[in-house]
Design a protein around this motif. Structure first.
Motif, PDB file in Angstrom:
ATOM      1  N   ASN A  93       0.789  -1.234   0.000  1.00  0.00           N
ATOM      2  CA  ASN A  93       0.000   0.000   0.000  1.00  0.00           C
ATOM      3  C   ASN A  93       0.824   1.288   0.000  1.00  0.00           C
ATOM      4  OD1 ASN A  93       0.924   0.120   2.615  1.00  0.00           O
ATOM      5  ND2 ASN A  93      -1.089   0.412   3.572  1.00  0.00           N
ATOM      6  N   ALA A  94       2.074   1.233  -0.463  1.00  0.00           N
ATOM      7  CA  ALA A  94       2.883   2.463  -0.468  1.00  0.00           C
ATOM      8  C   ALA A  94       2.227   3.590  -1.279  1.00  0.00           C
ATOM      9  CB  ALA A  94       4.290   2.173  -0.986  1.00  0.00           C
ATOM     10  N   PRO A  95       1.609   3.299  -2.453  1.00  0.00           N
ATOM     11  CA  PRO A  95       0.981   4.409  -3.179  1.00  0.00           C
ATOM     12  C   PRO A  95      -0.170   5.036  -2.377  1.00  0.00           C
ATOM     13  CG  PRO A  95       1.222   2.480  -4.598  1.00  0.00           C
ATOM     14  CD  PRO A  95       1.541   2.028  -3.216  1.00  0.00           C
ATOM     15  N   ALA A  96      -0.940   4.200  -1.663  1.00  0.00           N
ATOM     16  CA  ALA A  96      -2.060   4.732  -0.884  1.00  0.00           C
ATOM     17  C   ALA A  96      -1.555   5.548   0.305  1.00  0.00           C
ATOM     18  CB  ALA A  96      -2.951   3.582  -0.398  1.00  0.00           C
ATOM     19  N   VAL A  97      -0.495   5.091   0.936  1.00  0.00           N
ATOM     20  CA  VAL A  97       0.074   5.843   2.062  1.00  0.00           C
ATOM     21  C   VAL A  97       0.621   7.182   1.560  1.00  0.00           C
ATOM     22  CG1 VAL A  97       1.918   5.844   3.792  1.00  0.00           C
ATOM     23  CG2 VAL A  97       0.533   3.794   3.480  1.00  0.00           C
ATOM     24  N   ALA A  98       1.303   7.153   0.429  1.00  0.00           N
ATOM     25  CA  ALA A  98       1.824   8.403  -0.134  1.00  0.00           C
ATOM     26  C   ALA A  98       0.679   9.357  -0.466  1.00  0.00           C
ATOM     27  CB  ALA A  98       2.648   8.101  -1.389  1.00  0.00           C
ATOM     28  N   THR A  99      -0.393   8.814  -1.024  1.00  0.00           N
ATOM     29  CA  THR A  99      -1.580   9.632  -1.318  1.00  0.00           C
ATOM     30  C   THR A  99      -2.126  10.259  -0.040  1.00  0.00           C
ATOM     31  OG1 THR A  99      -2.269   8.446  -3.293  1.00  0.00           O
ATOM     32  CG2 THR A  99      -4.013   9.428  -1.992  1.00  0.00           C
ATOM     33  N   GLY A 100      -2.169   9.473   1.026  1.00  0.00           N
ATOM     34  CA  GLY A 100      -2.683   9.991   2.301  1.00  0.00           C
ATOM     35  C   GLY A 100      -1.837  11.124   2.826  1.00  0.00           C
ATOM     36  N   ILE A 101      -0.524  10.987   2.684  1.00  0.00           N
ATOM     37  CA  ILE A 101       0.368  12.066   3.142  1.00  0.00           C
ATOM     38  C   ILE A 101       0.110  13.328   2.315  1.00  0.00           C
ATOM     39  CG2 ILE A 101       2.766  12.790   3.410  1.00  0.00           C
ATOM     40  CD1 ILE A 101       3.484   9.749   3.606  1.00  0.00           C
ATOM     41  N   ALA A 102      -0.017  13.134   0.997  1.00  0.00           N
ATOM     42  CA  ALA A 102      -0.265  14.291   0.121  1.00  0.00           C
ATOM     43  C   ALA A 102      -1.595  14.952   0.471  1.00  0.00           C
ATOM     44  CB  ALA A 102      -0.250  13.848  -1.343  1.00  0.00           C
ATOM     45  N   ALA A 103      -2.607  14.127   0.804  1.00  0.00           N
ATOM     46  CA  ALA A 103      -3.926  14.695   1.160  1.00  0.00           C
ATOM     47  C   ALA A 103      -3.829  15.484   2.459  1.00  0.00           C
ATOM     48  CB  ALA A 103      -4.949  13.559   1.288  1.00  0.00           C
ATOM     49  N   ALA A 104      -3.089  14.962   3.425  1.00  0.00           N
ATOM     50  CA  ALA A 104      -2.943  15.665   4.708  1.00  0.00           C
ATOM     51  C   ALA A 104      -2.223  16.999   4.512  1.00  0.00           C
ATOM     52  CB  ALA A 104      -2.175  14.777   5.687  1.00  0.00           C
ATOM     53  N   LEU A 105      -1.204  16.980   3.655  1.00  0.00           N
ATOM     54  CA  LEU A 105      -0.463  18.219   3.404  1.00  0.00           C
ATOM     55  C   LEU A 105      -1.358  19.250   2.722  1.00  0.00           C
ATOM     56  CD1 LEU A 105       2.929  16.670   2.235  1.00  0.00           C
ATOM     57  CD2 LEU A 105       2.543  17.974   4.334  1.00  0.00           C
ATOM     58  N   LYS A 106      -2.253  18.754   1.863  1.00  0.00           N
ATOM     59  CA  LYS A 106      -3.180  19.665   1.171  1.00  0.00           C
ATOM     60  C   LYS A 106      -4.112  20.334   2.178  1.00  0.00           C
ATOM     61  CE  LYS A 106      -6.310  19.678  -2.766  1.00  0.00           C
ATOM     62  NZ  LYS A 106      -7.079  18.857  -3.691  1.00  0.00           N
ATOM     63  N   VAL A 107      -4.632  19.516   3.098  1.00  0.00           N
ATOM     64  CA  VAL A 107      -5.534  20.050   4.131  1.00  0.00           C
ATOM     65  C   VAL A 107      -4.813  21.098   4.966  1.00  0.00           C
ATOM     66  CG1 VAL A 107      -6.750  19.436   6.265  1.00  0.00           C
ATOM     67  CG2 VAL A 107      -6.984  17.994   4.234  1.00  0.00           C
ATOM     68  N   LYS A 108      -3.531  20.859   5.223  1.00  0.00           N
ATOM     69  CA  LYS A 108      -2.758  21.791   6.042  1.00  0.00           C
ATOM     70  C   LYS A 108      -2.255  22.996   5.247  1.00  0.00           C
ATOM     71  CE  LYS A 108      -0.898  18.924   9.727  1.00  0.00           C
ATOM     72  NZ  LYS A 108      -0.868  19.978  10.735  1.00  0.00           N
ATOM     73  N   GLY A 109      -2.513  23.007   3.952  1.00  0.00           N
ATOM     74  CA  GLY A 109      -2.069  24.123   3.120  1.00  0.00           C
ATOM     75  C   GLY A 109      -0.561  24.150   2.913  1.00  0.00           C
ATOM     76  N   ARG A 110       0.067  22.964   2.998  1.00  0.00           N
ATOM     77  CA  ARG A 110       1.535  22.911   2.863  1.00  0.00           C
ATOM     78  C   ARG A 110       1.923  22.419   1.459  1.00  0.00           C
ATOM     79  NH1 ARG A 110       4.804  23.429   7.263  1.00  0.00           N
ATOM     80  NH2 ARG A 110       6.305  23.782   5.592  1.00  0.00           N
ATOM     81  N   ILE A 160       5.608  21.199   0.650  1.00  0.00           N
ATOM     82  CA  ILE A 160       6.181  19.883   0.991  1.00  0.00           C
ATOM     83  C   ILE A 160       5.687  18.854  -0.018  1.00  0.00           C
ATOM     84  CG2 ILE A 160       6.421  18.113   2.776  1.00  0.00           C
ATOM     85  CD1 ILE A 160       5.814  20.267   4.848  1.00  0.00           C
ATOM     86  N   ARG A 161       6.618  18.119  -0.592  1.00  0.00           N
ATOM     87  CA  ARG A 161       6.277  17.177  -1.657  1.00  0.00           C
ATOM     88  C   ARG A 161       6.410  15.735  -1.165  1.00  0.00           C
ATOM     89  NH1 ARG A 161       6.748  19.728  -6.532  1.00  0.00           N
ATOM     90  NH2 ARG A 161       5.235  18.158  -7.213  1.00  0.00           N
ATOM     91  N   VAL A 162       5.795  14.817  -1.932  1.00  0.00           N
ATOM     92  CA  VAL A 162       5.720  13.423  -1.479  1.00  0.00           C
ATOM     93  C   VAL A 162       6.256  12.474  -2.562  1.00  0.00           C
ATOM     94  CG1 VAL A 162       4.197  11.619  -0.601  1.00  0.00           C
ATOM     95  CG2 VAL A 162       3.660  14.025  -0.156  1.00  0.00           C
ATOM     96  N   VAL A 163       7.062  11.523  -2.098  1.00  0.00           N
ATOM     97  CA  VAL A 163       7.535  10.440  -2.963  1.00  0.00           C
ATOM     98  C   VAL A 163       7.057   9.121  -2.376  1.00  0.00           C
ATOM     99  CG1 VAL A 163       9.593   9.143  -3.658  1.00  0.00           C
ATOM    100  CG2 VAL A 163       9.582  11.609  -3.862  1.00  0.00           C
ATOM    101  N   GLY A 164       6.544   8.245  -3.235  1.00  0.00           N
ATOM    102  CA  GLY A 164       6.282   6.861  -2.841  1.00  0.00           C
ATOM    103  C   GLY A 164       7.295   5.995  -3.569  1.00  0.00           C
TER     104      GLY A 164
END
Ligand SMILES: Cc1ncc(C[n+]2csc(CCOP(=O)(O)OP(=O)(O)O)c2C)c(N)n1
Ligand code: SF4
Ligand SMILES: [Mg+2]
Length: 334
Positions: free
Chosen positions: A101-118, A121-125
């Motif tokens: 589930n690395a792609p899903a975890v990476a997606t979750g991190i990206a979604a959290a960063l979006k909510v925080k307006g950050r 910060i970029r995400v790599v899976g």
């Protein structure tokens, strides 16, 4: 006294640069300020292509993002050799996901960063071919289809190495693995199975898809940097020889990666929105035999008598890649 000329063979090519070049021409690794994202002390085998590829890819991503990067990493060799608890070789925020589930975890991190307006910060899976192309395939396709803002990097060593060299859907035809043994006249892994994930990624029409090898490390760096200029789902598929699983010499990792490209076995290209936009041409075409012979996973093809029928089939597959991607210079194609 006559002076010997220094040959800057790296200049203008895609191989790794050095510190003798102008600062702007240097590869990320040749710069004093490289981030050493995957630092020394990890437990990869000598000559591990995956360790080499990951270091170059993530250092390039760190440079492109000014060090504001988070990585999600699937289970596999890269995770196991880099993080034997309680130690870690990673010098960036790094999460170990499940195998699948690395792609899903990476997606979750990206979604959290979006909510925080950050958005800074970029995400790599990242993961191996098994984690990416087999068990994680559904999550990855979802990540592509939603166009989540993640760069996913697959380190393809063409089998499940971490668990003892079992076949994956990236294992090429005729390869011997722990569960594709050439017994009773068979020739190892079957022809006609498996898949091309770069082509499948392109079919999702995501902003960026690229392939690269650890023989052309500046090319890999450039592709990571290009991916980081874009937003949305991006995919880079890196060809990483594995000395242990392939039965190859540790010092042959870069040579084998180069031969995979120069034979046409592994096409190196970039695509944007589903269209191929550039290919790395073959510089010196070589027959596939030159690539197969040094690897014990193909040793059963070179017995007495040799399996010329199988070698010819592999050559035909390479030739098809050459035609399909236009890998020869124009005058050679005709
Ligand atoms: C659900 C699940 N099934 C199986 C495993 C065991 N497992 C861990 S890593 C791995 C293979 C990894 O292969 P790949 O993704 O190609 O990475 P490599 O080790 O080759 O770099 C397997 C089968 C697991 N951790 N979780
Ligand atoms: S088994 Fe292969 S991929 Fe795993 S650490 Fe060793 S060389 Fe690298
Ligand atoms: Mg693998």
């Amino acid at each position: 006294m006559p002076q010997q000329q220094i040959k800057f063979y790296q200049a203008g090519s895609f191989v790794v640069g050095n510190r003798l070049l102008d600062p702007e021409q240097r590869s990320v690794q040749a710069r004093m300020e490289r981030s050493n994202t995957l630092t020394s002390g990890h437990r990869a085998c000598q000559g591990c292509g995956e360790a080499l590829g990951a270091r170059y890819a993530l250092d390039a991503a760190m440079r492109a993002t000014g060090g504001r990067l988070i990585a999600a990493n699937a289970t596999g060799c890269l995770e196991v050799f880099s993080t034997p608890y309680p130690e870690s070789s990673w010098q960036l925020p790094w999460l170990h996901s499940l195998f699948g589930n690395a792609p899903a975890v990476a997606t979750g991190i990206a979604a959290a960063l979006k909510v925080k307006g950050r958005s800074d910060i970029r995400v790599v899976g990242q993961g191996g071919d098994g984690g990416t192309m087999d068990i994680g395939f559904g999550c990855l396709s979802g990540m592509f289809e939603r166009n989540d803002d993640v760069l996913y990097i697959c380190y393809d060593n063409e089998a499940y190495m971490n668990t003892g060299v079992q076949r994956s859907s990236a294992t090429p035809p005729a390869v011997r693995t722990a569960n594709t043994k050439p017994v009773g006249g068979t020739s190892g892994n079957e022809f006609g199975q498996g898949k091309s994930l770069p082509l499948i990624a392109m079919a999702h029409e995501i902003p960026y898809v690229a392939t690269a090898t650890v023989s052309e490390l500046r090319d890999l760096e450039a592709k990571v940097e290009r991916a980081m200029e874009l937003r949305g789902a991006r995919y880079i598929h890196v060809f990483v020889p594995c000395p242990l699983g392939w039965g190859a010499a540790s010092h042959d990792t870069v040579r084998l990666a180069r031969l995979a490209k120069e034979t046409g076995i592994f096409p190196v290209f970039e695509a944007e929105q589903g269209e191929v936009v550039s290919v790395s041409k073959i510089r010196r075409r070589v027959p596939v035999e030159e690539y197969l012979r040094p690897q014990r996973r193909y040793a059963h093809l070179f017995g007495d008598p040799p399996r010329t029928d199988v070698i010819e089939h592999i050559q035909a597959n390479a030739d098809r890649n050459i035609r399909r991607f236009g890998l020869l210079e124009d005058e050679e194609q005709s």
